[in-house]
Design a protein around this motif. Structure first.
Motif, PDB file in Angstrom:
ATOM      1  N   PHE A   1      -8.019  23.847  33.692  1.00  0.00           N
ATOM      2  CA  PHE A   1      -9.446  23.540  33.483  1.00  0.00           C
ATOM      3  C   PHE A   1      -9.482  22.151  32.862  1.00  0.00           C
ATOM      4  O   PHE A   1      -8.441  21.607  32.489  1.00  0.00           O
ATOM      5  CB  PHE A   1     -10.107  24.575  32.538  1.00  0.00           C
TER       6      PHE A   1
ATOM      7  N   ASP B   1      -7.805  21.996  23.631  1.00  0.00           N
ATOM      8  CA  ASP B   1      -7.694  23.241  24.409  1.00  0.00           C
ATOM      9  C   ASP B   1      -7.270  22.825  25.805  1.00  0.00           C
ATOM     10  O   ASP B   1      -7.952  22.020  26.447  1.00  0.00           O
ATOM     11  CB  ASP B   1      -9.053  23.959  24.428  1.00  0.00           C
TER      12      ASP B   1
ATOM     13  N   ASP C   1      -2.896  28.644  29.024  1.00  0.00           N
ATOM     14  CA  ASP C   1      -4.080  28.386  28.196  1.00  0.00           C
ATOM     15  C   ASP C   1      -3.660  28.361  26.731  1.00  0.00           C
ATOM     16  O   ASP C   1      -3.007  29.304  26.268  1.00  0.00           O
ATOM     17  CB  ASP C   1      -5.108  29.497  28.450  1.00  0.00           C
ATOM     18  N   MET C   2      -4.003  27.283  26.035  1.00  0.00           N
ATOM     19  CA  MET C   2      -3.619  27.144  24.615  1.00  0.00           C
ATOM     20  C   MET C   2      -4.631  26.268  23.900  1.00  0.00           C
ATOM     21  O   MET C   2      -5.093  25.272  24.460  1.00  0.00           O
ATOM     22  CB  MET C   2      -2.229  26.497  24.532  1.00  0.00           C
ATOM     23  N   THR C   3      -4.971  26.636  22.672  1.00  0.00           N
ATOM     24  CA  THR C   3      -5.784  25.762  21.823  1.00  0.00           C
ATOM     25  C   THR C   3      -5.061  25.540  20.498  1.00  0.00           C
ATOM     26  O   THR C   3      -4.520  26.488  19.921  1.00  0.00           O
ATOM     27  CB  THR C   3      -7.161  26.383  21.508  1.00  0.00           C
TER      28      THR C   3
ATOM     29  N   GLU D   1      -7.957  34.098  20.868  1.00  0.00           N
ATOM     30  CA  GLU D   1      -8.497  32.785  20.536  1.00  0.00           C
ATOM     31  C   GLU D   1      -9.752  32.835  19.674  1.00  0.00           C
ATOM     32  O   GLU D   1     -10.812  32.355  20.085  1.00  0.00           O
ATOM     33  CB  GLU D   1      -8.760  31.968  21.799  1.00  0.00           C
TER      34      GLU D   1
ATOM     35  N   GLU E   1      -5.494  29.303  19.766  1.00  0.00           N
ATOM     36  CA  GLU E   1      -5.337  30.189  20.927  1.00  0.00           C
ATOM     37  C   GLU E   1      -3.881  30.271  21.365  1.00  0.00           C
ATOM     38  O   GLU E   1      -3.268  29.275  21.736  1.00  0.00           O
ATOM     39  CB  GLU E   1      -6.197  29.666  22.095  1.00  0.00           C
TER      40      GLU E   1
END
Ligand code: ZN
Ligand code: ZN
Length: 357
Positions: free
Chosen positions: A184, A215, A226-228, A319, A333
């Motif tokens: 994204f 993010d 997916d990581m924040t 998250e 996250e």
């Protein structure tokens, strides 16, 4: 698990009132056939047929060798080939994916497929996709390793610049290291801008002595990560050291209950109760997590209203976030795969709050 086994699993779950299922959602078509092009349809039944247009004739020969193929072009329409396949098999009640099929397509097909009843179905393939096999887990883990490396490399080389500069650096590094793309649009948000959960990177300089939220996710073989992370410099906005600690505690509280059989809403409640206790309940304005796979947001959802329980093979994010308008925001996250005895965290990067050194 082979594509044929995946198709069999969906066939076992599809409702008796439909004789075959027309799969049109691109991620579902890819999941069941291996086809990566932008336009393909699968008629899934005891006998299946894959449809695409002339541009993908050669590609689909290689990618979809184990399903009968029909190619349409300027002179033969998809609906004509579909009508023939349905007639050959005596199918009159055809399931369609209601979440993907537009009213316009549905109206057109109803007109072009005489004698065929279109029956709306919901999430039949998506439900099977929620349980990842070992190869899918390995691919998503590889995507996450790549994302972490891209973040570390771009932060280490960052000599100052705007949020947009850093977002582009991260995406460049990820592509250079082998990602096929991002899951994204990368979020890079400094200071008060981080109070927007889905901030778009601005052409505003980053103050590395303050707060920086990133993010991001990379794609490998179609699968997302997916990581924040929210990093705090020596002069973070008011309250954010305390907020970061509370958010990290909420992450740990959610992980503490993740195992097969636990209600998805109970995972959300575990994270939420920590932030409520710390006085931030009304500033946690989204759900705790979501599934990740061929799509960045898929099932299961970890939310107060979520139904269902976690199953072995689910890959879900955790998250929690706290957003203080005009001041800043913290979200942390990680994501994990649910295993027989609990979970395996796919995220290895330290949760901070210090910038990686
Ligand atoms: Zn994310
Ligand atoms: Zn997420």
């Amino acid at each position: 698990v082979s594509n044929a086994q995946r198709r069999q699993r969906v066939l076992e779950t599809h409702p008796a009132e439909v004789q075959a299922l027309l799969v049109t959602t691109p991620a579902n078509v890819r999941y069941l056939t291996g086809f990566t092009g932008s336009n393909g349809q699968l008629l899934l039944g005891e006998e299946s047929t894959f449809f695409t247009d002339g541009r993908y004739d050669e590609q689909s020969t290689k990618q979809v060798p184990d399903v009968a193929r029909e190619i349409y072009s300027g002179t033969t329409k998809f609906s004509e080939l579909l009508a023939k396949s349905l007639a050959d098999r005596g199918i009159t009640r055809l399931g369609v994916e209601a979440a993907h099929m537009t009213l316009a397509t549905s109206d057109r097909l109803r007109g072009e497929l005489s004698g065929i009843e279109l029956v709306p179905t919901s999430a039949l393939v998506e439900k099977v996709r929620e349980r990842k096999d070992a190869d899918e887990v390995a691919t998503i883990r590889a995507a996450q390793r790549l994302a972490e490396q891209a973040l570390l490399t771009s932060l280490a080389n960052f000599k100052g610049g705007t949020e947009l500069d850093l977002a582009l650096d991260i995406e460049w590094a990820a592509r250079k290291e082998g990602a096929e793309g991002m899951s994204f649009e990368t979020i890079v948000a400094g200071g008060a801008h981080a109070a927007l959960p889905h901030a778009s990177p601005r052409k505003e300089p980053i103050d590395l002595s303050g707060l920086l939220l990133i993010d991001m996710g990379t794609k490998v073989d179609g699968y997302c990560s997916d990581m924040t992370r929210t990093f705090l410099g020596p002069n973070p906005p008011a309250e954010m050291v305390k907020v970061h600690a509370a958010v990290c505690e909420a992450v740990e509280a959610a992980f503490a209950v993740i195992r097969p059989g636990v209600a998805c809403k109970d995972v959300d409640a575990a994270a939420r109760s920590v932030l409520e206790r710390e006085g931030y309940g009304d500033r946690f304005i989204h759900s705790t997590g979501h599934g990740v796979g061929l799509e960045i947001h898929e099932g299961p959802t970890l939310a107060p209203s979520a139904e269902g329980v976690l199953e072995v093979g689910n890959i879900v994010t955790v998250e929690p976030g706290v957003y203080l308008p005009g001041i800043g925001g913290v979200r942390v996250e990680d994501f994990c795969v649910v295993t027989e005895d609990g979970y395996d965290n796919l995220t290895a990067l330290d949760r901070g709050p210090d910038f990686p050194s």
